[in-house]
Design a protein around this motif. Sequence first.
Motif, PDB file in Angstrom:
ATOM      1  N   SER A  61     -27.823 -69.182 -29.494  1.00  0.00           N
ATOM      2  CA  SER A  61     -26.279 -69.329 -29.683  1.00  0.00           C
ATOM      3  C   SER A  61     -25.919 -70.494 -29.045  1.00  0.00           C
ATOM      4  CB  SER A  61     -25.624 -68.002 -29.836  1.00  0.00           C
ATOM      5  OG  SER A  61     -26.002 -66.985 -30.542  1.00  0.00           O
TER       6      SER A  61
ATOM      7  N   THR B 232     -26.834 -64.015 -36.628  1.00  0.00           N
ATOM      8  CA  THR B 232     -26.182 -64.193 -35.244  1.00  0.00           C
ATOM      9  C   THR B 232     -26.293 -62.827 -34.577  1.00  0.00           C
ATOM     10  OG1 THR B 232     -24.017 -63.626 -36.558  1.00  0.00           O
ATOM     11  CG2 THR B 232     -24.847 -66.030 -36.266  1.00  0.00           C
TER      12      THR B 232
ATOM     13  N   GLY C  21     -24.332 -60.984 -31.669  1.00  0.00           N
ATOM     14  CA  GLY C  21     -23.388 -60.993 -30.526  1.00  0.00           C
ATOM     15  C   GLY C  21     -23.787 -59.948 -29.246  1.00  0.00           C
TER      16      GLY C  21
ATOM     17  N   GLU D  62     -19.340 -64.542 -30.078  1.00  0.00           N
ATOM     18  CA  GLU D  62     -20.640 -64.382 -29.925  1.00  0.00           C
ATOM     19  C   GLU D  62     -20.493 -63.635 -28.778  1.00  0.00           C
ATOM     20  OE1 GLU D  62     -23.367 -67.518 -30.390  1.00  0.00           O
ATOM     21  OE2 GLU D  62     -22.205 -68.024 -32.317  1.00  0.00           O
TER      22      GLU D  62
ATOM     23  N   ASN E 137     -20.875 -60.908 -35.886  1.00  0.00           N
ATOM     24  CA  ASN E 137     -22.158 -61.141 -36.079  1.00  0.00           C
ATOM     25  C   ASN E 137     -22.762 -60.174 -36.813  1.00  0.00           C
ATOM     26  OD1 ASN E 137     -22.048 -63.133 -33.438  1.00  0.00           O
ATOM     27  ND2 ASN E 137     -20.499 -61.507 -33.064  1.00  0.00           N
TER      28      ASN E 137
END
Length: 373
Positions: A50, A108, A110, A142, A241
Amino acid sequence: MTPRNIPHLLEPYLVIEPSQSQSQILLTGILGANTNWLLLRYLYTLLKSSASKPPPSRPPAVSQPQGQRRLGPRIPVAAEPELELRTSAPTQQNGGDASDQGESGNETVGVLLVSFLRDFAFWKESAGRLGLDLEGLGRRGELGFVDGLCVGFGSGSDGESVGGGGLPVRRPLVPLATGGSAGAVPGRGPPVPRPATTTTGGSSSQGPAEGEKWKRSLPNLAVADVSKTLHSALDELCQKNNKVVMVIDQLDFLLAATSDGNGLVSSALKDLLLDLREKSHATILTLSADDPLIASQVTTLEKDHASFVLSLAHEAEMVVSLRLLDTGIAKDVSGVVRITRGGDSGGQRQIEEKEFLYHVGGDGGVRVFERGQ
C-alpha cells in the motif's frame, strides 16, 4: 524489500497467506528482548504494497492548439451519456470496468494497530525508518490506530480525562496563563505560539483533528468500553478494505491494570478477542512472557497472566518468542528468536519450527542469522 528491512530468514514467517483466515499469531518477549522490532517487520510486510502505490493519476487534459479557437457552443455534460455508454460497453463485456478489475485483482489490506504501552509518535518514527508513512496510510483509510496509553483524552463531559483502574492518566498540557504574563517565564526571542485548543462550555478538550479520525483513544480501561472502541475502529476499516489484520501490542497491560483477582477480566478479554477475530482476517498479539509472570504464579496477577498467555498460545497458529542468550550478553547478539507451532496449527499452512539469533543495530536495522554463522 531490502535486507535491512526484512531479514530473509524471517520472510516466510511474516507473510499472512489468504488461507489463514481468522488466524492468530502470538509474539512473546521478555525484559531486554522486546517485540518492537519484530512487530514493525510485520507492519512493513502488511503495508509495504500500500505504501508503494502511486497516487491516483488524473487523465491528461485535452488542450486546443495554440492560436485556434473552439467554434460553436460547448456541449453540456448532460447531453453526453450516450457516448460514455458506447465506449464503456465493451469493457463491461470483458468482465467489468477498470475499477472492478482493480478491486478484484489487488485486494487492499487494512491494519488496525492497538497499542497499550507506546504512543503513535513511537510507531510513526520507527516505521519511518523502514520507509512506511503511517500518517499517509491512515489518511488513505488503510491504517487505524487506537491509543491505549493516553486514556480518556476529551472523553469526559466536563473536559476532564477519565482513567480506568485507578491508574494515573497522561493529561494534555494546559498553559498556565491565558492572557498577559502571569505564570509565564520571560525569555528572549520572539514569543512562542500557544497550541490551539477547542473550548466547549469553558473547558478544553483534546479530540482528533479533522482528517485524523482514524486515530482513536480509549475512553477508559473498562473492557466494555474497550470493546466498543475496537469494534467501531474495526468496522470502519472493514468498509474501506477487503481484509483487515488486527495488531494488538501488549494486551496483557490491560489485564494487569484491571484484573479483579477472580479471572473475570481474563475471560472477558478472551471473549473480546474471539469477537474481533470473527471480523478480521488475522490477529497479531504481543505479550510479556517473563519467568516471574509465567513460572512463579504466586500472586493473583501472576496466575491470571500465566493463564491468559497460555490460553492464547493454545489458540494461536504460530508462536514467535524472543529471549536473551542463555550464556549471557554478547556484543553482536541481542537475543534468540524461536518459532514454534501453536495449539491451533492444524491448518493448511505448514510451519517449520526454527530458532535463530538476532542483533538489533543502533539505527533500527536487524540482522537474523543461524548459530555458527
